[in-house]
Design an enzyme around this catalytic site. Sequence first.
Site, PDB file in Angstrom:
ATOM      1  N   GLY A 196      19.898 -15.656   2.799  1.00 23.98           N
ATOM      2  CA  GLY A 196      19.300 -16.100   1.538  1.00 23.98           C
ATOM      3  C   GLY A 196      17.908 -16.659   1.758  1.00 23.98           C
TER       4      GLY A 196
ATOM      5  N   ASP B 251      16.392  -8.191   5.612  1.00 25.69           N
ATOM      6  CA  ASP B 251      16.014  -9.262   4.679  1.00 25.69           C
ATOM      7  C   ASP B 251      14.635  -8.989   4.083  1.00 25.69           C
ATOM      8  OD1 ASP B 251      18.385 -10.592   5.119  1.00 25.69           O
ATOM      9  OD2 ASP B 251      17.581 -11.781   6.785  1.00 25.69           O
TER      10      ASP B 251
HETATM   11  P1  ATP Z   1      18.814  -6.411  10.193  1.00 29.60           P
HETATM   12  O1  ATP Z   1      20.272  -6.773  10.128  1.00 29.60           O
HETATM   13  O2  ATP Z   1      18.324  -6.063  11.571  1.00 29.60           O
HETATM   14  O3  ATP Z   1      17.925  -7.349   9.487  1.00 29.60           O
HETATM   15  P2  ATP Z   1      19.730  -4.231   8.637  1.00 29.60           P
HETATM   16  O4  ATP Z   1      20.758  -3.711   9.593  1.00 29.60           O
HETATM   17  O5  ATP Z   1      20.187  -4.981   7.442  1.00 29.60           O
HETATM   18  O6  ATP Z   1      18.623  -5.034   9.398  1.00 29.60           O
HETATM   19  P3  ATP Z   1      18.290  -1.742   8.809  1.00 29.60           P
HETATM   20  O7  ATP Z   1      18.787  -0.545   8.100  1.00 29.60           O
HETATM   21  O8  ATP Z   1      18.439  -1.791  10.280  1.00 29.60           O
HETATM   22  O9  ATP Z   1      18.888  -2.997   8.063  1.00 29.60           O
HETATM   23  O10 ATP Z   1      16.731  -1.933   8.503  1.00 29.60           O
HETATM   24  C1  ATP Z   1      16.236  -2.211   7.207  1.00 29.60           C
HETATM   25  C2  ATP Z   1      14.920  -1.496   6.993  1.00 29.60           C
HETATM   26  O11 ATP Z   1      13.963  -2.007   7.942  1.00 29.60           O
HETATM   27  C3  ATP Z   1      14.951   0.007   7.248  1.00 29.60           C
HETATM   28  O12 ATP Z   1      15.388   0.717   6.109  1.00 29.60           O
HETATM   29  C4  ATP Z   1      13.488   0.268   7.578  1.00 29.60           C
HETATM   30  O13 ATP Z   1      12.719   0.274   6.399  1.00 29.60           O
HETATM   31  C5  ATP Z   1      13.114  -0.987   8.387  1.00 29.60           C
HETATM   32  N1  ATP Z   1      13.331  -0.818   9.840  1.00 29.60           N
HETATM   33  C6  ATP Z   1      14.385  -1.257  10.566  1.00 29.60           C
HETATM   34  N2  ATP Z   1      14.256  -0.924  11.865  1.00 29.60           N
HETATM   35  C7  ATP Z   1      13.081  -0.254  11.971  1.00 29.60           C
HETATM   36  C8  ATP Z   1      12.361   0.346  13.052  1.00 29.60           C
HETATM   37  N3  ATP Z   1      12.845   0.337  14.300  1.00 29.60           N
HETATM   38  N4  ATP Z   1      11.181   0.951  12.777  1.00 29.60           N
HETATM   39  C9  ATP Z   1      10.670   0.975  11.518  1.00 29.60           C
HETATM   40  N5  ATP Z   1      11.298   0.409  10.457  1.00 29.60           N
HETATM   41  C10 ATP Z   1      12.485  -0.197  10.667  1.00 29.60           C
END
Ligand code: ATP
Length: 292
Positions: free
Chosen positions: A45, A241
């Site tokens: 949050g 986030d």
């Molecule tokens: P986290 O838990 O690590 O905060 P998440 O698992 O909720 O992230 P992800 O799908 O891993 O979500 O990442 C969210 C967004 O961040 C992706 O859709 C992309 O836009 C960006 N992103 C994440 N990792 C990368 C990367 N290695 N390179 C470029 N963009 C990334």
Amino acid sequence: MSKSNPIITVIGSINMDMVTTTVRVPEQGETVMGECFRTMPGGKGANQAVAAARLGAEVHMIGRIGEDSFGKELQSHLKKQNVNVDGVEPVTDNHTGVATILLSERDNRIIVSAGANDDVTPDYVKRHSAIIDRSDMVIVQLEIPIETVECVTGYCYEKGIPIILNPAPAHPLPPAILDAVTYLTPNEKERDELEIDRVTYKKKLIITLGEKGVSYMTDEQVEEVIPGYKVEVVDTTGAGDTFNAALAVALGRQKKMKEAIQYANAAAALSVQQFGAQGGMPTDDEVRDFLE
Ligand code: ATP
């Protein structure tokens, strides 16, 4: 009318992350010497509130802290980051939420103690509903009680206020919540764990795919993937986030879905280039420069 600083209300967790870095995490009954220790503001949050404020939104946080030093520190940190904390009240009989994080090159172990985040009850949120009523967009995650999430999504649905549910960490969601949310933003793993009926809810689903980008359904009902940006990755903590906050800000500015996702994709790509969940969260100018 398009607003450059939409009102975003974030209802969710506020934690202090206690991070110990170690060569290796201990086995059962073993003690090892760590390399370094630091505390960092966290909680999905609070992270999303800070990210939205950095992008120029007028952000209001509804959450709870304990009457302890972490609580005071986190509240003043949020204020410094231009997050309105009128909706962040201390509880007397619970501690501020903490995440105990053990980080080694091979392992990443986390224990979250929700503490005061469990006191973000439906009644508590109702007391702060005046700000929800004025919001262009509401964001909620799953680090507060599920009955509060159900109450908030139902309230926003009735009032016609758009709401993003970032279903993290994954938790089974009753149809009442799925029906009421405007947008649902799981990552791939959460999408699988939630077993969301992708046909029924396809118009609401925006699925983040890490470095691969984001998948969503176009107005023509075709699944489209907006590819991720190739960037130097330092730390992906908080990428989700930043993505959710940026999506809320762009949609709050009345952008079309595709443009809003492109903005959020860029903001999240910028965020992974620095250490810590809140470390790399970009400003609006930084995202615009990156997109040019
Ligand atoms: P986290 O838990 O690590 O905060 P998440 O698992 O909720 O992230 P992800 O799908 O891993 O979500 O990442 C969210 C967004 O961040 C992706 O859709 C992309 O836009 C960006 N992103 C994440 N990792 C990368 C990367 N290695 N390179 C470029 N963009 C990334």
